[in-house]
Design an enzyme around this catalytic site. Structure first.
Site, PDB file in Angstrom:
ATOM      1  N   HIS A   1      43.253  39.735  45.384  1.00  0.00           N
ATOM      2  CA  HIS A   1      42.487  38.499  45.228  1.00  0.00           C
ATOM      3  C   HIS A   1      41.268  38.725  44.341  1.00  0.00           C
ATOM      4  O   HIS A   1      40.542  39.694  44.520  1.00  0.00           O
ATOM      5  CB  HIS A   1      42.051  37.990  46.612  1.00  0.00           C
ATOM      6  CG  HIS A   1      41.292  36.711  46.560  1.00  0.00           C
ATOM      7  ND1 HIS A   1      40.046  36.575  47.094  1.00  0.00           N
ATOM      8  CD2 HIS A   1      41.613  35.518  46.011  1.00  0.00           C
ATOM      9  CE1 HIS A   1      39.617  35.343  46.899  1.00  0.00           C
ATOM     10  NE2 HIS A   1      40.553  34.681  46.241  1.00  0.00           N
TER      11      HIS A   1
ATOM     12  N   TYR B   1      35.543  38.572  25.386  1.00  0.00           N
ATOM     13  CA  TYR B   1      35.795  39.998  25.128  1.00  0.00           C
ATOM     14  C   TYR B   1      35.110  40.862  26.190  1.00  0.00           C
ATOM     15  O   TYR B   1      35.700  41.814  26.707  1.00  0.00           O
ATOM     16  CB  TYR B   1      35.270  40.407  23.752  1.00  0.00           C
ATOM     17  CG  TYR B   1      36.101  39.946  22.582  1.00  0.00           C
ATOM     18  CD1 TYR B   1      37.492  39.907  22.632  1.00  0.00           C
ATOM     19  CD2 TYR B   1      35.495  39.566  21.392  1.00  0.00           C
ATOM     20  CE1 TYR B   1      38.245  39.494  21.551  1.00  0.00           C
ATOM     21  CE2 TYR B   1      36.249  39.153  20.297  1.00  0.00           C
ATOM     22  CZ  TYR B   1      37.624  39.120  20.387  1.00  0.00           C
ATOM     23  OH  TYR B   1      38.365  38.711  19.312  1.00  0.00           O
TER      24      TYR B   1
ATOM     25  N   ASP C   1      43.659  31.615  41.923  1.00  0.00           N
ATOM     26  CA  ASP C   1      42.549  31.606  42.871  1.00  0.00           C
ATOM     27  C   ASP C   1      42.085  30.174  43.133  1.00  0.00           C
ATOM     28  O   ASP C   1      41.719  29.453  42.206  1.00  0.00           O
ATOM     29  CB  ASP C   1      41.390  32.446  42.321  1.00  0.00           C
ATOM     30  CG  ASP C   1      40.387  32.828  43.386  1.00  0.00           C
ATOM     31  OD1 ASP C   1      40.344  32.182  44.445  1.00  0.00           O
ATOM     32  OD2 ASP C   1      39.624  33.795  43.153  1.00  0.00           O
TER      33      ASP C   1
END
Length: 144
Positions: free
Chosen positions: A22, A116, A66
């Site tokens: 998770h 990034y 999620d």
């Protein structure tokens, strides 16, 4: 062979998806993304010859997003001054809507260099041959 598993999901990729917990994040990267340099601390899986949409669709058959966060998916924002269209994002919205009731509301964007930076802490980066620009997508794993 396993039943009901999309064949594009290799044993290596299935293992990694299973290992993730998770809140762990993965990136399905386009062909221009610096997967190896950004993924120095991640597992990098090569899926050459495949595009992001087909992998996203297959992954979401087995990967819960999620639900404890507002946005469980992030796209790399187009840089100011870049005259680039991103029709692939509409494809992503359609795919996500098939698997998550929040649909496109669970998709956000992150500025390119912040994307990034966040990629450096992802569990996995999947390198594709996707030719569309700004086609990188970050998924955050939820619970079943």
């Amino acid at each position: 062979m396993l039943k009901n598993i999309p064949p594009i999901l290799s044993p290596e990729l299935l293992k990694v998806l299973c290992e993730m917990g998770h809140s762990d994040r993965l990136i399905i990267a386009d062909g221009n993304f610096p997967s190896e340099s950004m993924g120095k601390n991640a597992i990098v899986i090569r899926c050459d010859g495949h595009g992001v949409p087909e992998l996203l669709d297959a992954i979401l058959t087995v990967f819960p997003l999620d639900t404890y966060v507002e946005k469980s998916i992030y796209l790399m924002e187009v840089m100011k001054g870049d005259n680039v269209e991103t029709p692939i994002w509409n494809t992503y919205k359609d795919i996500v809507s098939k698997y998550d009731g929040r649909g496109e509301n669970t998709i956000g964007t992150i500025e390119r260099f912040a994307f990034y930076e966040q990629s450096k802490s992802c569990y996995c980066i999947i390198a594709t041959s996707e030719k569309a620009l700004y086609a990188n997508i970050m998924l955050q794993k939820g619970v079943c």
